[in-house]
Write a protein that holds these residues in place. Structure first.
Motif, short mmCIF file in Angstrom:
data_model
loop_
_atom_site.label_atom_id
_atom_site.label_comp_id
_atom_site.label_asym_id
_atom_site.label_seq_id
_atom_site.Cartn_x
_atom_site.Cartn_y
_atom_site.Cartn_z
N TYR A 86 0.93 -1.21 0.09
CA TYR A 86 0.03 -0.06 0.03
C TYR A 86 0.78 1.18 0.19
CZ TYR A 86 0.32 1.26 5.10
OH TYR A 86 0.89 1.41 5.97
N SER A 87 0.38 2.29 -0.51
CA SER A 87 0.99 3.61 -0.61
C SER A 87 0.08 4.73 -0.11
CB SER A 87 1.90 3.75 -1.60
OG SER A 87 0.99 4.05 -2.75
N LEU A 88 0.55 5.81 0.39
CA LEU A 88 -0.12 6.74 0.82
C LEU A 88 0.28 8.13 0.14
CD1 LEU A 88 0.28 6.12 4.92
CD2 LEU A 88 -1.32 5.42 3.29
N GLY A 120 -0.08 8.64 8.82
CA GLY A 120 -1.16 9.12 8.26
C GLY A 120 -1.00 10.63 7.76
N PHE A 121 0.26 11.30 8.44
CA PHE A 121 0.51 12.57 7.68
C PHE A 121 0.92 12.56 6.06
CE2 PHE A 121 0.79 12.78 12.20
CZ PHE A 121 0.03 13.63 12.56
N ASN A 122 1.14 11.63 5.78
CA ASN A 122 1.49 11.51 4.32
C ASN A 122 0.19 11.74 3.48
OD1 ASN A 122 4.29 10.29 3.92
ND2 ASN A 122 3.52 9.13 5.36
N LEU A 134 -2.03 13.96 4.24
CA LEU A 134 -2.48 15.37 4.68
C LEU A 134 -1.87 16.33 4.08
CD1 LEU A 134 -3.55 15.43 8.39
CD2 LEU A 134 -5.01 15.33 6.43
N PRO A 135 -2.42 17.67 3.53
CA PRO A 135 -1.65 18.60 3.33
C PRO A 135 -0.46 18.95 4.35
CG PRO A 135 -3.98 19.11 3.20
CD PRO A 135 -3.61 17.82 3.76
N LYS A 136 0.58 19.64 4.19
CA LYS A 136 1.80 19.92 5.19
C LYS A 136 1.22 20.79 6.41
CE LYS A 136 6.15 19.17 3.54
NZ LYS A 136 5.84 18.91 2.04
N LYS A 137 -0.04 21.57 5.97
CA LYS A 137 -0.58 22.25 7.00
C LYS A 137 -1.94 21.93 7.17
CE LYS A 137 2.18 26.43 5.80
NZ LYS A 137 1.84 28.09 5.34
N PHE A 138 -2.30 21.45 8.33
CA PHE A 138 -3.64 21.08 8.55
C PHE A 138 -4.32 21.55 9.92
CE2 PHE A 138 -0.31 18.10 9.76
CZ PHE A 138 -0.59 17.91 11.27
N SER A 139 -5.43 21.35 9.89
CA SER A 139 -6.25 21.73 11.15
C SER A 139 -6.43 20.46 12.15
CB SER A 139 -7.44 22.47 10.85
OG SER A 139 -8.36 21.47 10.40
N LEU A 140 -6.64 20.56 13.44
CA LEU A 140 -6.93 19.50 14.23
C LEU A 140 -8.39 18.73 13.71
CD1 LEU A 140 -6.20 21.02 17.69
CD2 LEU A 140 -4.78 19.19 16.22
N ARG A 141 -9.18 19.49 13.19
CA ARG A 141 -10.59 19.09 12.45
C ARG A 141 -10.06 17.91 11.24
NH1 ARG A 141 -13.20 19.65 8.38
NH2 ARG A 141 -11.81 21.73 7.79
N GLU A 142 -9.26 18.66 10.69
CA GLU A 142 -8.75 17.63 9.30
C GLU A 142 -8.46 16.73 9.69
OE1 GLU A 142 -7.49 19.70 5.57
OE2 GLU A 142 -6.87 21.07 7.14
N LEU A 143 -7.17 16.67 10.94
CA LEU A 143 -6.58 15.52 11.49
C LEU A 143 -7.54 14.21 11.90
CD1 LEU A 143 -3.68 14.46 11.92
CD2 LEU A 143 -3.77 15.53 14.16
N GLN A 144 -8.41 15.15 12.78
CA GLN A 144 -9.39 14.00 13.26
C GLN A 144 -10.47 13.23 12.35
OE1 GLN A 144 -11.85 15.41 16.53
NE2 GLN A 144 -13.08 13.79 16.57
N ASN A 145 -10.69 14.19 11.20
CA ASN A 145 -11.49 13.38 10.16
C ASN A 145 -10.55 12.37 9.19
OD1 ASN A 145 -13.60 15.08 10.39
ND2 ASN A 145 -13.08 16.62 8.91
N LEU A 146 -9.21 12.67 9.43
CA LEU A 146 -8.44 11.59 8.66
C LEU A 146 -8.49 10.26 9.55
CD1 LEU A 146 -6.17 10.84 6.59
CD2 LEU A 146 -4.44 11.64 8.63
N TYR A 147 -8.18 10.31 10.71
CA TYR A 147 -8.10 9.27 11.47
C TYR A 147 -9.70 8.45 11.68
CZ TYR A 147 -3.65 9.37 13.31
OH TYR A 147 -2.18 9.16 13.26
N GLU A 148 -10.65 9.26 11.73
CA GLU A 148 -11.97 8.75 11.43
C GLU A 148 -12.28 8.06 10.44
OE1 GLU A 148 -14.34 11.53 14.86
OE2 GLU A 148 -14.74 11.84 12.57
N ALA A 149 -11.73 8.48 9.27
CA ALA A 149 -11.95 8.10 8.02
C ALA A 149 -11.10 6.43 8.02
CB ALA A 149 -11.75 8.99 6.88
N ILE A 150 -9.93 6.66 8.32
CA ILE A 150 -9.08 5.33 8.30
C ILE A 150 -9.65 4.35 8.98
CG2 ILE A 150 -6.78 4.52 8.82
CD1 ILE A 150 -5.79 7.05 7.65
N LEU A 151 -9.83 4.53 10.39
CA LEU A 151 -10.02 3.56 11.34
C LEU A 151 -11.84 3.39 11.40
CD1 LEU A 151 -8.36 5.16 14.30
CD2 LEU A 151 -7.79 3.47 13.06
N ASP A 152 -12.61 4.26 10.68
CA ASP A 152 -13.91 3.92 10.37
C ASP A 152 -14.65 4.13 11.50
OD1 ASP A 152 -16.37 3.55 8.90
OD2 ASP A 152 -16.06 1.44 8.60
N VAL A 153 -14.57 4.97 12.49
CA VAL A 153 -15.02 5.18 13.79
C VAL A 153 -15.22 6.61 14.05
CG1 VAL A 153 -13.99 3.04 15.13
CG2 VAL A 153 -12.80 5.24 14.89
#
Lengths: 236, 236
Positions: B106-108, B159-161, B163-182
């Protein structure tokens, strides 16, 4: 791009059907407070006197896991052991007979229970940290599987596959120290393990030991299985 | 057992050199708060209309990783991306052209930065959780790589791979929620992440967003690399 039928596709890729696949099993055991690996003397002239992992070519109609279990059964007599596919090694010149790509597995064996099928003196349990030179790229494969095991034992209770059913906290700590190749603080280790509340005190003590007999425990797999793994253990 | 020379060995195993090896790349991206995967329309009649992973046969003189990077480069134009070998799939009848064993990676990829090389309409970013039917055993491969990714993001900052280099905590949480599906608790998530002390407050805010602009952060990879991973994180 036009859809292709399978005959056109077959002709296109037929020149590539010239490789062989093997499986290699890193069979770990634990004995004398050391992490061991079961190796065999290589029977190829190229590697005379070198030790290699137990492996074999995958047969035309054989699944990869089947091949790995076949190798394990043939060499150790064991059927139901913990086994995990780790990584596939495909170095172009890794095998002198041609392009052989190998799928590496590790398995965890209780040496005491294991009726090792020895064929002459060719099989031997080696102490992992003393293994240096090996046939093929097997040292790299061994290291890769050892890394996976290190990783796995700190997050899942797979290490218990290497211990007798009843064990002392000292044996358990020795196991972790051997696998992780570190010294652990005795008090912290015990506190950590007991706080997980997954060890059952058997109210028995060791027999025939040269030191003060220690209390024996078993791991509570039922309780472990019942506990839901929660997400958001995020931490790095 | 007598030592064998390589010719005897070659004859013995020559009937096995009839397999092909492929690589399949599960290319993950993150867009619109969803985990995406880059798929291609299958060009085999057997699988008309079905989507498949991006992959190719490994060439005779090619290393496995080389082949995976070649596929990625050819399809996305990207060179330096996070890539990890996950598992090898060797089902006997998985490919209609013969015995093809495939090594899954897999690649990110940061979709924003990615100059996707489209050949017609054949390539498409799909939302992972909406992917159902796929060609070959590719759905199984996708699931296996998604499981590995879930596992990886909670213990390493890969996971930061996505995201854009600059991100908000909301984006970060959305990323984790999307990956973990929770769904994750907002306050705990932020507290957890900020307590790791690995996010750098850039003293900037989001532009052009339909909600109140949030503070932007970047991940401190230098600090992360400097921190020694300690052992005895044992916990299960």
């Amino acid at each position: 791009m036009q859809a292709k039928n399978i005959n056109a596709h077959l002709t296109e890729i037929s020149t590539y059907f010239k490789m062989a696949i093997s499986v290699d099993c890193v069979i770990f055991g634990f004995d004398n407070d050391e992490l061991k690996v079961l190796l065999i003397k290589s029977d190829l002239n190229e590697f005379t006197g070198k030790w290699s992992l137990l492996g074999d070519i995958v047969r035309p109609e054989e699944e990869l896991n089947e091949a790995a279990y076949r190798v394990l059964k043939a060499r150790t007599g064991l059927d139901h052991v913990y086994m995990e596919q780790v990584q596939t090694f495909g170095g172009v010149h890794r095998h002198p007979a041609g392009r052989v790509i190998t799928v590496a597995y590790y398995s965890l064996v209780n040496i005491e229970q294991n009726e090792l099928k020895k064929h002459g003196n060719e099989l031997h349990w080696h102490t992992v940290k003393d293994v240096t030179d090996m046939a093929f790229d097997h040292r790299e494969i061994l290291q890769s599987c050892h890394e996976r095991l290190k990783h796995k034992v700190i997050e899942q209770p797979v290490g218990f596959n290497l211990l007798p059913k009843k064990f002392s906290l000292r044996e358990l700590q020795n196991l972790y120290e051997a696998i992780l190749d570190v010294k652990l603080d005795r008090r912290n280790f015990r506190k950590k393990f007991l706080s997980m509340d997954l060890l059952v005190d058997l109210h028995e003590e060791e027999d025939d030991v040269p030191h003060r007999p220690a209390r024996l425990y078993k791991f509570n797999f039922e309780k472990y299985d019942q506990r839901k793994k929660r997400y958001l253990g995020i931490g790095f």
